[in-house]
Design an enzyme around this catalytic site. Structure first.
Site, PDB file in Angstrom:
ATOM      1  CG  ASN A   9       9.163  10.128 -13.636  1.00 47.09           C
ATOM      2  OD1 ASN A   9       8.706  11.090 -13.196  1.00 47.09           O
ATOM      3  ND2 ASN A   9       9.234   8.972 -13.479  1.00 47.09           N
ATOM      4  CD1 TRP A  10      12.421  16.042 -14.720  1.00 44.11           C
ATOM      5  CD2 TRP A  10      11.520  18.044 -13.825  1.00 44.11           C
ATOM      6  NE1 TRP A  10      12.860  17.154 -15.778  1.00 44.11           N
ATOM      7  CE2 TRP A  10      12.260  18.344 -15.150  1.00 44.11           C
ATOM      8  CE3 TRP A  10      10.829  18.926 -13.022  1.00 44.11           C
ATOM      9  CZ2 TRP A  10      12.218  19.519 -15.528  1.00 44.11           C
ATOM     10  CZ3 TRP A  10      11.046  20.252 -13.589  1.00 44.11           C
ATOM     11  CH2 TRP A  10      11.889  20.607 -14.656  1.00 44.11           C
ATOM     12  CE  LYS A  11      11.912   8.060 -10.987  1.00 43.90           C
ATOM     13  NZ  LYS A  11      12.548   6.808 -10.735  1.00 43.90           N
ATOM     14  CG  HIS A  97       7.022   5.145 -11.856  1.00 40.35           C
ATOM     15  ND1 HIS A  97       7.490   4.724 -10.777  1.00 40.35           N
ATOM     16  CD2 HIS A  97       7.742   5.754 -12.903  1.00 40.35           C
ATOM     17  CE1 HIS A  97       8.913   4.695 -11.189  1.00 40.35           C
ATOM     18  NE2 HIS A  97       9.136   5.172 -12.375  1.00 40.35           N
ATOM     19  CD  GLU A  99       9.994   5.677  -8.414  1.00 32.37           C
ATOM     20  OE1 GLU A  99       9.463   6.784  -8.428  1.00 32.37           O
ATOM     21  OE2 GLU A  99      11.131   5.268  -8.792  1.00 32.37           O
ATOM     22  CD  GLU A 169       9.990   3.311 -16.021  1.00 28.81           C
ATOM     23  OE1 GLU A 169      10.745   4.351 -16.488  1.00 28.81           O
ATOM     24  OE2 GLU A 169       9.208   3.559 -15.052  1.00 28.81           O
ATOM     25  N   GLY A 175      16.726   3.301 -11.137  1.00 27.67           N
ATOM     26  CA  GLY A 175      17.609   4.180 -10.180  1.00 27.67           C
ATOM     27  C   GLY A 175      18.828   3.285  -9.441  1.00 27.67           C
ATOM     28  CB  SER A 215      19.909   2.735 -14.997  1.00 30.07           C
ATOM     29  OG  SER A 215      19.413   2.535 -13.807  1.00 30.07           O
ATOM     30  N   GLY A 236      14.559   8.729 -15.542  1.00 30.69           N
ATOM     31  CA  GLY A 236      14.451   9.396 -14.493  1.00 30.69           C
ATOM     32  C   GLY A 236      15.837  10.355 -13.890  1.00 30.69           C
ATOM     33  N   GLY A 237      16.788   9.483 -13.117  1.00 32.02           N
ATOM     34  CA  GLY A 237      18.024  10.296 -12.817  1.00 32.02           C
ATOM     35  C   GLY A 237      18.516  11.237 -13.955  1.00 32.02           C
TER      36      GLY A 237
HETATM   37  P1  PGA Z   1      15.803   6.066 -13.854  1.00 31.82           P
HETATM   38  O1  PGA Z   1      14.300   5.782 -13.330  1.00 31.82           O
HETATM   39  O2  PGA Z   1      16.258   6.446 -14.937  1.00 31.82           O
HETATM   40  O3  PGA Z   1      16.400   6.761 -12.687  1.00 31.82           O
HETATM   41  O4  PGA Z   1      16.144   4.615 -13.500  1.00 31.82           O
HETATM   42  C1  PGA Z   1      13.493   5.663 -14.363  1.00 31.82           C
HETATM   43  C2  PGA Z   1      12.091   5.725 -14.150  1.00 31.82           C
HETATM   44  O5  PGA Z   1      11.806   5.485 -12.866  1.00 31.82           O
HETATM   45  O6  PGA Z   1      11.203   6.376 -14.796  1.00 31.82           O
END
Ligand code: PGA
Length: 253
Positions: A9-11, A97, A99, A169, A175, A215, A236-237
């Protein structure tokens, strides 16, 4: 058997050129996936066609959008419909998601409509659920996640539900570098599967991939993915660093 999936997930990160290079750097590792494994890149809208063409020759690789409209095509400035995604061959879409729930006020009922829209166009929703730290600390995470599933998915019949990928999640792990322990992940994934099983029966529940997100890194992926009810991760990251994501793909069961 349900699929084991590593989803990036590049966001809202990376320029087009950086995204292209990242895909090149990952694909050059030439990781061959068996048919019960899949790698999905959820990239920003302007990069979907590029990412699609990058993975064109790869077996069991797919591209996802990170969001879609809950509306049918029409006067919705700035929105992207599932018809648009389908017309460029996009097979998956992240829905709900945390967010989007938090910053764009997407409710369980809006997400139910997005799930429906995706399924109408044969796009697989990657449906996200998960609780905040406050809810976890109050001990009500099970009720909270159950309600997310009930209100956004339980209107579906069993054949439709089978087409969904679920991503658990916990918001407190996204994050933050604070990963759920394998025990916490396994416990919630088993709970989600039991909720699905109570409503749809065990055959349906057992067929659904439930990804863990929050994470996930190269150094914890293997342990997390080894849990019996964890079928891979939404990352994500660490998906923005080729060497990290390659290692995460290699950690699939
Ligand atoms: P993260 O994000 O791996 O940076 O914690 C995961 C996500 O929000 O899909």
């Amino acid at each position: 058997m349900r699929k084991q999936i590593a989803a990036a997930n590049w966001k809202m990160n990376l320029t087009f050129q950086q995204g292209e290079k990242l895909l090149d750097d990952i694909l050059i590792a030439n990781i061959q996936l068996s048919n019960d494994c899949q790698v999905i890149f959820a990239v920003p809208f302007p990069y979907l066609i590029m990412a699609k063409s990058e993975i064109e020759e790869e077996k069991n690789y797919a591209v996802a959008a990170q969001n879609c409209s809950d509306q049918k095509p029409g006067a919705y400035t700035g929105e992207v419909s599932v018809e648009m995604l389908s017309s460029i061959g996009i097979s998956h879409c992240i829905i709900g998601h945390s967010e989007r729930r938090e910053y764009y006020h997407e409710t369980n009922s809006i997400l139910a409509a997005k799930v429906d829209r995706c399924l109408e166009m044969n796009i697989t929703p990657i449906f996200c659920c998960g609780e905040s730290l406050k809810i976890r600390e109050s001990g009500s995470q099970d009720d909270f996640v159950r309600l997310q599933l009930e209100e956004s998915l339980f209107h579906l019949g069993p054949d439709s539900l089978k087409k969904i990928i679920i991503a658990y999640e916990p918001i407190w792990a996204i994050g933050t570098g604070k990963t759920a322990t394998t025990a916490q992940a396994q416990e919630m994934h088993a709970f989600i599967r039991s909720v699905l099983s109570n409503k749809y029966g065990s055959e349906v529940a057992e067929s659904i991939s439930i990804l863990y997100g929050g994470s996930v890194k190269a150094n914890n992926a293997k342990e997390l993915f080894s849990c019996p009810d964890v079928d891979g991760g939404l990352v994500g990251g660490a998906s923005l660093v080729a060497s990290e994501f390659i290692q995460i793909i290699r950690s699939l069961k």
